[in-house]
Design a protein around this motif. Structure first.
Motif, short mmCIF file in Angstrom:
data_model
loop_
_atom_site.label_atom_id
_atom_site.label_comp_id
_atom_site.label_asym_id
_atom_site.label_seq_id
_atom_site.Cartn_x
_atom_site.Cartn_y
_atom_site.Cartn_z
N GLU A 86 -43.36 -16.53 3.92
CA GLU A 86 -44.15 -16.26 5.11
C GLU A 86 -44.33 -17.56 5.86
N ILE A 87 -44.76 -17.47 7.12
CA ILE A 87 -44.86 -18.66 7.97
C ILE A 87 -46.29 -18.83 8.45
N ILE A 88 -46.80 -20.05 8.30
CA ILE A 88 -48.12 -20.41 8.81
C ILE A 88 -47.91 -21.37 9.97
N ASN A 89 -48.37 -20.99 11.14
CA ASN A 89 -48.24 -21.81 12.33
C ASN A 89 -49.07 -23.09 12.20
N GLY A 90 -48.50 -24.19 12.62
CA GLY A 90 -49.22 -25.46 12.60
C GLY A 90 -49.37 -26.07 13.98
N ASP A 91 -49.03 -25.32 15.01
CA ASP A 91 -49.11 -25.83 16.38
C ASP A 91 -50.52 -25.64 16.93
N SER A 92 -51.10 -26.69 17.44
CA SER A 92 -52.50 -26.65 17.88
C SER A 92 -52.74 -25.74 19.08
N MET A 93 -51.73 -25.42 19.86
CA MET A 93 -51.91 -24.58 21.05
C MET A 93 -51.55 -23.12 20.79
N GLN A 94 -50.74 -22.86 19.80
CA GLN A 94 -50.31 -21.48 19.54
C GLN A 94 -51.39 -20.62 18.91
N VAL A 95 -52.49 -21.22 18.50
CA VAL A 95 -53.61 -20.43 17.97
C VAL A 95 -54.32 -19.67 19.09
N TYR A 96 -54.13 -20.11 20.33
CA TYR A 96 -54.86 -19.52 21.46
C TYR A 96 -54.13 -18.34 22.09
N LYS A 97 -54.87 -17.24 22.27
CA LYS A 97 -54.34 -16.08 22.97
C LYS A 97 -54.10 -16.47 24.43
N ALA A 114 -39.03 -13.29 15.15
CA ALA A 114 -39.71 -13.29 13.85
C ALA A 114 -38.96 -12.46 12.81
N ARG A 115 -38.19 -11.50 13.25
CA ARG A 115 -37.37 -10.66 12.36
C ARG A 115 -38.16 -10.10 11.17
N GLY A 116 -39.40 -9.71 11.44
CA GLY A 116 -40.21 -9.09 10.39
C GLY A 116 -40.90 -10.05 9.43
N ILE A 117 -40.70 -11.35 9.60
CA ILE A 117 -41.36 -12.34 8.74
C ILE A 117 -42.82 -12.48 9.19
N PRO A 118 -43.78 -12.33 8.29
CA PRO A 118 -45.19 -12.50 8.67
C PRO A 118 -45.45 -13.93 9.16
N HIS A 119 -46.15 -14.04 10.28
CA HIS A 119 -46.56 -15.32 10.86
C HIS A 119 -48.09 -15.33 10.94
N TYR A 120 -48.70 -16.42 10.55
CA TYR A 120 -50.15 -16.55 10.55
C TYR A 120 -50.59 -17.66 11.51
N LEU A 121 -51.82 -17.55 11.98
CA LEU A 121 -52.47 -18.50 12.88
C LEU A 121 -51.81 -18.54 14.26
N LEU A 122 -51.38 -17.38 14.74
CA LEU A 122 -50.88 -17.22 16.10
C LEU A 122 -51.83 -16.29 16.86
N ASP A 123 -52.21 -16.69 18.07
CA ASP A 123 -53.04 -15.83 18.93
C ASP A 123 -54.32 -15.37 18.25
N VAL A 153 -58.92 -18.66 24.54
CA VAL A 153 -58.63 -19.98 25.07
C VAL A 153 -59.91 -20.78 25.39
N LYS A 154 -61.03 -20.09 25.56
CA LYS A 154 -62.30 -20.77 25.86
C LYS A 154 -63.00 -21.29 24.62
N GLU A 155 -62.50 -20.91 23.43
CA GLU A 155 -63.11 -21.34 22.18
C GLU A 155 -62.47 -22.64 21.68
N GLU A 156 -63.28 -23.47 21.06
CA GLU A 156 -62.75 -24.66 20.40
C GLU A 156 -62.22 -24.23 19.04
N TYR A 157 -61.06 -24.76 18.67
CA TYR A 157 -60.49 -24.44 17.37
C TYR A 157 -60.30 -25.73 16.58
N THR A 158 -60.90 -25.78 15.40
CA THR A 158 -60.81 -26.96 14.54
C THR A 158 -60.60 -26.50 13.10
N ALA A 159 -60.34 -27.43 12.23
CA ALA A 159 -60.22 -27.09 10.81
C ALA A 159 -61.52 -26.47 10.31
#
Length: 87
Positions: A32-43, A57-66, A70-76
């Protein structure tokens, strides 16, 4: 004996094929894939972020996308609080 799980981290500049490589590896390793891009977390931030499309994606689960508005702060720390919930 317990088998150790492995994590593969793919890093590099924009446009070098990280997404395609990650999908190929995930298919081969049943992963499975976990997104690490700081901007891709935002819808709604689709232009300029090169988010993976459903076709790519070809059916591969992706996490931490959208996951956040966009108005929320996202941090660890906010991710730690969010686990199990949507933003």
């Amino acid at each position: 004996m317990v088998e150790k799980q492995k994590i593969i981290v793919i890093v590099g500049p924009t446009g070098v094929g990280k997404t395609a490589l990650s999908i190929e590896l995930a298919q081969q390793l049943n992963g499975e894939i976990i997104n690490g891009d700081s901007m891709q977390v935002y819808k709604t931030l689709d232009i300029g972020t090169a988010k993976v499309t459903p076709e790519e994606a070809r059916g591969i689960p992706h996490y931490l996308l959208d996951i956040c508005d966009v108005k929320e702060e996202y941090t660890a720390r906010s991710e730690e609080r969010r686990v199990g919930k949507e933003c």
